[in-house]
Each structure stands twice: as structure tokens, then as C-alpha cells.
Scaffold this motif. Sequence first.
Motif, mmCIF file in Angstrom:
data_model
loop_
_atom_site.group_PDB
_atom_site.id
_atom_site.type_symbol
_atom_site.label_atom_id
_atom_site.label_comp_id
_atom_site.label_asym_id
_atom_site.label_seq_id
_atom_site.Cartn_x
_atom_site.Cartn_y
_atom_site.Cartn_z
ATOM 1 N N SER A 61 -29.239 -50.790 -11.083
ATOM 2 C CA SER A 61 -28.374 -51.969 -11.021
ATOM 3 C C SER A 61 -28.061 -52.301 -9.565
ATOM 4 C CB SER A 61 -27.075 -51.734 -11.801
ATOM 5 O OG SER A 61 -26.284 -50.740 -11.177
ATOM 6 N N GLY A 62 -27.540 -53.489 -9.350
ATOM 7 C CA GLY A 62 -27.209 -53.919 -7.997
ATOM 8 C C GLY A 62 -28.386 -54.616 -7.335
ATOM 9 N N LEU A 63 -28.416 -54.563 -6.009
ATOM 10 C CA LEU A 63 -29.494 -55.158 -5.225
ATOM 11 C C LEU A 63 -30.414 -54.048 -4.734
ATOM 12 C CD1 LEU A 63 -27.412 -57.672 -3.086
ATOM 13 C CD2 LEU A 63 -28.704 -58.148 -5.166
ATOM 14 N N GLY A 97 -35.293 -58.782 -12.739
ATOM 15 C CA GLY A 97 -34.140 -59.519 -12.244
ATOM 16 C C GLY A 97 -34.577 -60.739 -11.460
ATOM 17 N N TYR A 98 -33.781 -61.075 -10.430
ATOM 18 C CA TYR A 98 -33.984 -62.316 -9.680
ATOM 19 C C TYR A 98 -34.029 -62.039 -8.183
ATOM 20 C CZ TYR A 98 -32.781 -64.150 -14.192
ATOM 21 O OH TYR A 98 -32.784 -64.403 -15.547
ATOM 22 N N GLU A 100 -33.312 -62.059 -4.486
ATOM 23 C CA GLU A 100 -32.100 -62.281 -3.696
ATOM 24 C C GLU A 100 -32.428 -62.923 -2.347
ATOM 25 O OE1 GLU A 100 -27.960 -62.129 -3.142
ATOM 26 O OE2 GLU A 100 -29.168 -61.852 -4.940
ATOM 27 N N SER A 110 -35.794 -58.377 -1.766
ATOM 28 C CA SER A 110 -34.653 -57.815 -2.468
ATOM 29 C C SER A 110 -34.542 -58.463 -3.839
ATOM 30 C CB SER A 110 -33.370 -58.057 -1.672
ATOM 31 O OG SER A 110 -32.258 -57.506 -2.329
ATOM 32 N N TRP A 112 -32.038 -58.729 -7.353
ATOM 33 C CA TRP A 112 -30.792 -58.462 -8.063
ATOM 34 C C TRP A 112 -31.224 -57.995 -9.444
ATOM 35 C CZ3 TRP A 112 -28.254 -62.490 -11.479
ATOM 36 C CH2 TRP A 112 -27.162 -61.934 -12.141
#
Length: 125
Positions: A61-63, A97-98, A100, A110, A112
Motif C-alpha cells: 500500500s502507499g506509493l 494502481g495509478y 503518481e 511511482s 499509488w
Amino acid sequence: MNIPGLIVAKKAEGEVKPRLIVCHGSEDGLAKQATDGTALLIGVSTIVGGGDGEVFDVIRSGLAPVFYSEQIAIGDPITANSDGRAKKANSGDFIIGYAEVAGDTDELGSVWIAPGKQAEPILLN
């Protein structure tokens, strides 16, 4: 950008290189380098990968920093290419994810982390 949240240890099923997208392995506790968007993507390997059977860390989780395989824009939904690098997802792909940050081939970008599945387009008559 790197602001990781949950990081978990997994045992590598095959070699897992650093800063690449990973998916579940064939048994509990195993993870392997992703090869496309057809399997659930679970995270990104850290700066230290792992050889077959070795323990390595997965950012869940996170970046997370991840290597890009093509030109990617901020906000693009991200899946894995055949080498576990980030690429733009197509409809129906599992995503990690997406993006960043924007980047290009072989750059460290990076993502997310927000796993899911890219929606199929809805056609209206």
C-alpha cells in the motif's frame, strides 16, 4: 516518490527483481514477478528483490517506486508487462494502481497502490 504503507515479507517463486510488480505465487506465502494483467497484482518489490526461494519484501500500500516499460502519464491505470514493469492497463486488466508521476521507458516512476480490475467500457445506445 516513495511513501510506502504496508510492507510484507514473501518467499519468491522464481526470481523477483527489484522495483517490479508482483502477484501471488502458487501457494500461501509465495509471490512471483507478474508477467501481465491477467492475475491479481498484489504489490511492488522493494529495492532488494529475491532469488527463487528467498524472502523478499513487497510494498502492498502507499506509493511505491516501480520501473516503467513505456511512456506513462500521471493518473494512468497501471498493470504489468511481461517483465513485471509498469505499463498502461487495458480494459479487463488487473491493475496495481495509478501512476503518481509521469515517466518513460526504463525510468523509475511511482505508483499509488490501489489493486483492482480495469473496468470494461459501457456502451450506450
